[in-house]
Structure formats: C-alpha cells, structure tokens
Design an enzyme around this catalytic site. Structure first.
Site, PDB file in Angstrom:
ATOM      1  N   ASP A  37     -35.073  -0.523   7.670  1.00 16.97           N
ATOM      2  CA  ASP A  37     -34.421  -1.587   7.059  1.00 16.97           C
ATOM      3  C   ASP A  37     -33.066  -1.459   6.564  1.00 16.97           C
ATOM      4  OD1 ASP A  37     -34.741  -0.336   4.778  1.00 16.97           O
ATOM      5  OD2 ASP A  37     -36.254  -1.695   4.025  1.00 16.97           O
ATOM      6  N   GLN A  96      -5.395  -5.128  -3.488  1.00 12.80           N
ATOM      7  CA  GLN A  96      -5.799  -6.471  -4.139  1.00 12.80           C
ATOM      8  C   GLN A  96      -5.676  -6.545  -5.591  1.00 12.80           C
ATOM      9  OE1 GLN A  96      -6.266  -9.275  -2.158  1.00 12.80           O
ATOM     10  NE2 GLN A  96      -6.358 -10.624  -3.638  1.00 12.80           N
ATOM     11  N   LYS A 192      10.850  -5.296   4.108  1.00  9.44           N
ATOM     12  CA  LYS A 192       9.877  -5.839   4.942  1.00  9.44           C
ATOM     13  C   LYS A 192       9.311  -7.283   4.377  1.00  9.44           C
ATOM     14  CE  LYS A 192       5.208  -4.280   4.835  1.00  9.44           C
ATOM     15  NZ  LYS A 192       4.435  -3.100   5.058  1.00  9.44           N
TER      16      LYS A 192
HETATM   17  C1  R5P Z   1       2.076  -1.704   2.393  1.00  7.42           C
HETATM   18  O1  R5P Z   1       1.922  -1.948   1.223  1.00  7.42           O
HETATM   19  C2  R5P Z   1       1.497  -0.546   2.777  1.00  7.42           C
HETATM   20  O2  R5P Z   1       2.350   0.555   2.176  1.00  7.42           O
HETATM   21  C3  R5P Z   1       1.781  -0.250   4.039  1.00  7.42           C
HETATM   22  O3  R5P Z   1       3.038  -0.345   4.555  1.00  7.42           O
HETATM   23  C4  R5P Z   1       0.985  -1.176   4.703  1.00  7.42           C
HETATM   24  O4  R5P Z   1      -0.371  -1.189   4.383  1.00  7.42           O
HETATM   25  C5  R5P Z   1       0.719  -0.891   6.393  1.00  7.42           C
HETATM   26  O5  R5P Z   1      -0.114  -1.806   7.003  1.00  7.42           O
HETATM   27  P1  R5P Z   1       0.057  -2.312   8.459  1.00  7.42           P
HETATM   28  O6  R5P Z   1      -0.401  -0.973   9.208  1.00  7.42           O
HETATM   29  O7  R5P Z   1      -1.253  -3.026   8.689  1.00  7.42           O
HETATM   30  O8  R5P Z   1       1.137  -2.785   8.784  1.00  7.42           O
END
Ligand code: R5P
Length: 299
Positions: A37, A96, A192
C-alpha cells in the site's frame, strides 16, 4: 565517548560510505522497504544503546524521503540511541522563505520545524540562504554549514584555463566571491529577473578587459537549467566563449539537460550533494570536520 555510527537512508549509501571512511566510523544498515500500500517498513538490527547516531540523507526531491527519515530518527531513539544527528548534504525547502502571495505556505519554516523536532543537530552544504541570514533563523537545533566553494575552486583551477568566475544573479555573489577569492580569480555578477519556473532574463556584467578569459558560471542550485542557459547565451552574445559551469547542488529538473544543451553548455560539474552523472566533486572530506565538531560538542 563511544564511537558514533552512521546510517544511510535509502539512496544515500555511497555518500554515507565515503563519509564513514573519512570519519573512520562504522556504518550500520537500515532495512527499508515499501508495503504494497506504499507505507514504509524500517528496521535497524543493531544495539544502539547510548550511541551517537548520524543519519545521512540528502534531501533533494524531499517529499517521499521525509516520512522514512522522521521514522528512522524515531526508531534510533526507540532503540536507545543517545543523540541523533542529520547530515543532509542538500537541504530542501529553503527557497520559500517568504510569502510572495497571501496565504502561501512558508515551507522553509514548516520543514525546519519537522527536522528540528526530530534531530539533535544538522550538517548541510551551502543551504540556499537568501532572505535568512543564517540557518539558525529557521532551525532551532545546532547546525554547521559546509562551504563547497573550496572544492569548486579546486576543480576550476585544475580544469579551466584563464577562468573568469561569473554569478548569474545577485544571490550567487556569496558563492562566486568565495570561489574566486580562494584562488585569486577575476569575478563578475550578472543580474536576473525571473518571470516563471522556466523563464528568466539575465543581463551581462561589465566585461571590459576580460576578453580571452573562459567564463565559468558558479551557482548554488541548478533546477530547470533556465538560469545557466540564459546566462550562457548572454555571455556568448557579449563575445565570450561558451561558459563552463560549476554548481553546488545539481537538482536537474525534467528538461534541464535539454535546456543546457540548447544553450551550448557542454562542461558542467556539480558536487555530490545530489546524485547525478555530473556530480563528480566529492565533499566527504569537507563534511567530516563539521560532523566531528558537532559530535564532540555537548549541549
Ligand atoms: C536562485 O535563487 C538560485 O540560486 C538558482 O539560480 C536557481 O535556483 C536556479 O534555478 P533554475 O535552474 O531553475 O533557473
């Protein structure tokens, strides 16, 4: 003090073996299987009276791992263990760290609460500390954070000619700076903006005077691969060669390898905090001293 014992959670056997060898301690087996299960069965066929027990469990893709891990910690105590520590080379649910929308679960806090209740101490590698200043802001147990930067710097120094260390976003600066400073390398940080799980837009740094260098993207996490792929495209458009990548935690989401290949990325290594063919930089020798310190510190 009696010698501690190491127990690997399923999937962590090789990491635990390397760590046990570094520490010079015994590994004992955890029998684990699933009932039809889906519930888990665990057994430790050993005396644990008053022993320090160290569970090794890297917590990438954490949801199916969490219940067996909490049960294993409970089982060790039930069998008489003294303190029960956790070595989680990858610590999940760190990102989070605030409610971006009303009503969202603060999973970093919930996860930390569960682990802090189950374990006496924690060792991890470069947790994603962004808005939390330290692990103590969320974890209530003693912890040690192992830095992967020296190991990444060693790899870069051995594999890349005239490296220029580049972080794809502001958050990566802590890792990029540590890697570059370990070897006296030039470094830059890009900016970014994230628009979705697979959608990021990255802006080139000032590259004046850096022509002729080979860029190496350094970041803590590779998940969808979108960050590295976009950063690589921007650097190539700016006239640099396709970057190599040196990453702490290679989580490799479903389409990550395709995304990286489409951006022309061929040279990419990660540490062994998460299992992947690219996870070639072993960290046991860096993790062992942190484990020793926590084992020898008494509350
Ligand atoms: C961001 O906060 C982290 O340092 C990484 O840049 C991020 O988690 C990379 O995620 P992904 O490969 O989905 O762009």
């Amino acid at each position: 003090m009696t010698d501690p014992v190491l127990i690997a959670m399923p999937g962590d056997e090789q990491r635990a073996e390397r760590l046990a060898a570094e520490l010079g301690v015994e590994r004992i087996a955890l029998e684990h299987r699933r009932f039809p299960d889906g519930e888990c069965y665990l057994r430790i066929d050993a005396e644990l009276d008053d022993l320090d027990v160290v569970l090794v469990a890297s917590l990438d893709r954490p949801d199916p791992k969490l219940v067996p891990l909490l049960f294993a910690a409970d089982l060790a105590r039930d069998l008489g263990a003294g303190r029960v520590g956790l070595v989680a080379p990858y610590l999940a649910y760190m990102r989070q760290d605030r409610r971006f929308l009303p009503g969202e679960a603060l999973t970093s806090v919930s996860f930390a609460r569960r682990l802090s209740d189950a374990f006496d101490w924690l060792v991890t590698v470069d947790p994603h500390l962004h808005r939390y200043p330290t692990l103590d802001a969320v974890y209530s147990i003693p912890s040690e954070v192992v830095a992967a930067a020296p190991a990444l710097a060693d790899w870069i120094a051995g594999a890349i000619d005239r490296p220029l260390v580049i972080g794809p976003d502001e958050e990566s600066e802590q890792w990029v700076r540590a890697v570059a400073e370990a070897r006296g390398l030039a470094w830059r940080i890009m900016t970014k903006q994230r628009f979705g799980d697979h959608d990021v837009r990255i802006t080139a740094p000032d590259l004046d005077g850096l022509v002729g260098h080979r860029p190496v993207l350094v970041d803590d996490i590779l998940s969808s691969g979108a960050t590295l792929a976009d950063a690589a495209r921007v650097l190539v458009a700016a006239g640099l060669p396709t970057p190599a990548c040196a990453i702490v935690h290679g989580l490799f989401g479903d389409r990550a390898r395709r995304t990286l290949a489409e951006a022309g990325i061929e040279t990419l290594v990660c540490t062994d905090t998460v299992d992947a063919p690219e996870s070639r930089i072993q960290l046991a020798a860096h993790i062992a001293p942190a484990v020793r310190r926590l084992l020898s510190s008494r509350p």
